[in-house]
Design an enzyme around this catalytic site. Structure first.
Site, PDB file in Angstrom:
ATOM      1  N   TYR A  98       0.826  -1.206   0.000  1.00 55.76           N
ATOM      2  CA  TYR A  98       0.000   0.000   0.000  1.00 55.76           C
ATOM      3  C   TYR A  98       0.866   1.264   0.000  1.00 55.76           C
ATOM      4  CZ  TYR A  98      -4.260  -2.709   0.685  1.00 55.76           C
ATOM      5  OH  TYR A  98      -5.316  -3.568   0.501  1.00 55.76           O
ATOM      6  N   GLU A 140      -7.806  -7.694   5.481  1.00 57.63           N
ATOM      7  CA  GLU A 140      -6.892  -8.699   4.932  1.00 57.63           C
ATOM      8  C   GLU A 140      -6.131  -9.420   6.028  1.00 57.63           C
ATOM      9  OE1 GLU A 140      -4.797  -6.179   2.196  1.00 57.63           O
ATOM     10  OE2 GLU A 140      -6.668  -5.823   1.097  1.00 57.63           O
TER      11      GLU A 140
END
Length: 398
Positions: A98, A140
């Site tokens: 990310y 996640e």
């Protein structure tokens, strides 16, 4: 929750960012792959990149998330986030990635919007990004923990123990863990990722639904071959069809996916088209095995009986249920096929029980059409669930 200052800024700039989000997504991916070509080679789906579908899906998800933050500040779009997180988990995405995305996404935003990106605008949209990234990372991490794997380490080697040709273009591969350890549990309707090494050295990944129900150490993947010669869309399915047979090994992820039976005692409608029947067959087999007693309506559309993969299973599993009916539509039916089941799926003559929970899988126009008909029949929007093979274009086209 987005801060008050950022909410005002995002609300004011959302029209401009929304209008440019497609260009931003396009530039972002170009920057990302120039800096990290290994991501295109070994993680991202080259077919979706070539078609532009991934760019559209990214743009749609960012716009939808920002709009939700502004219009519904006390809630999160958890259905959308969950669907994305399941796909990320099946790919082994990690929190560190990310940061990489942030670098290139915000470089693209600055380049496309230019002087409009003031420090205040940059800070507001930075907050949007990290709220979305943080929510996805949290989901996640929970998904990884549920499978008992280290974040991102979702892969195991499986052996192909049998291969069955379902139609000219569809094959089922039965798999078991090559190490002899127990197969991970899954819920009917979920999928796995399969990673193969192609002729150019790329390790491409595609998702395939598990087409059998839980209860066996074997796992069944039913794969339709995409025919475009040399096109990245079909490079993995073509590899599986041409190269993989009993005795071969495959790299397969833990199972993920949010299209699962959410109310086991409710009436159920399973609607599919084409190869979208695979998660529906897993659900149908599970319902038959568990003695589901509420009404079950099975709906499927295909080009012809010959292209309807696992057609016999579709009918026989339905027949095992005490209160179930199967309705098949074909564009080119056989001589004894009912005339009112010719062409595209039409639910106008199908009774739908009150309280039905519907599950859809197939091409997006098919699912939109079925959803519209179900809403007209009184099925609640929250009780209609869908699975998209590939990037979720539903948001991108809303």
């Amino acid at each position: 929750m987005l801060s008050e200052t950022s909410t005002a800024t995002v609300r004011a700039t959302l029209p401009a960012v929304g209008a440019a989000i497609g260009d931003i997504a396009d530039l972002f991916y170009r920057k990302l792959f120039e800096a990290h070509p290994e991501l295109l080679r070994d993680l991202f789906n080259r077919g979706n990149q070539s078609s532009g579908a991934q760019r559209q899906a990214l743009a749609g998800s960012i716009a939808a998330f920002a709009t939700h933050l502004v219009e519904h500040p006390d809630t999160r779009p958890d259905v959308m986030l969950g669907r994305i997180a399941h796909k990320h988990a099946s790919l082994g995405v990690t929190a560190a990635q990310y940061e990489i995305v942030h670098t290139h996404l915000f470089a693209a935003i600055a380049e496309v919007l230019g002087d409009a990106v003031t420090p205040e605008v940059a800070a507001a949209w930075d907050e949007v990004y990290w709220l979305m990234a943080g929510a996805l990372t949290s989901i996640e991490e929970r998904l990884y923990a549920q499978q008992g794997v280290v974040a991102g380490d979702v892969w195991r080697t499986w052996e192909v123990v049998a291969r069955t040709e379902e139609t000219d273009d569809v094959a089922t591969f039965q798999l078991r863990p090559a190490d002899g350890a127990p197969a991970p549990a899954f819920r009917p309707g979920q999928y796995v990722s399969v990673q193969v090494e192609l002729a150019d050295g790329a390790h491409q990944i595609r998702q395939y639904s598990l087409s059998s129900a839980p209860g066996s150490e074997l796992r069944s993947l039913t794969v339709k071959r995409v025919h475009e010669a040399g096109a990245p869309d079909g490079e993995v399915s073509s590899h599986l069809h041409a190269k993989v047979a009993a005795g071969d090994l495959l790299r397969v992820s833990a199972p993920y996916g949010d299209l699962v039976l959410d109310s086991p005692d409710a009436p159920v409608l399973l609607a599919s088209a084409g190869i979208g029947c695979t998660p529906m067959l897993s659900m149908l087999e599970h319902l038959a095995a568990t003695g589901h007693s509420a009404p079950v309506t099975v709906v499927h559309g295909d080009r012809s009986p010959a292209t309807h993969a696992m057609r016999t299973d579709h009918a026989q599993l339905t027949a095992k249920l005490p209160d179930a009916a199967a309705h098949f539509w074909y564009e080119t039916p056989g001589p004894d096929h009912p005339a009112d089941r010719t062409g595209r799926v039409d639910l106008s003559g199908i009774a739908v029980a009150p309280g039905t929970h519907a599950y859809l899988c197939g091409p997006l126009p098919f699912m939109r059409g079925v959803r519209t008909q179900l809403l007209a029949k009184g099925v609640r929007a929250n009780d209609i669930h869908y699975e998209v093979f590939g990037p979720d274009m539903w948001l991108a086209q809303d």
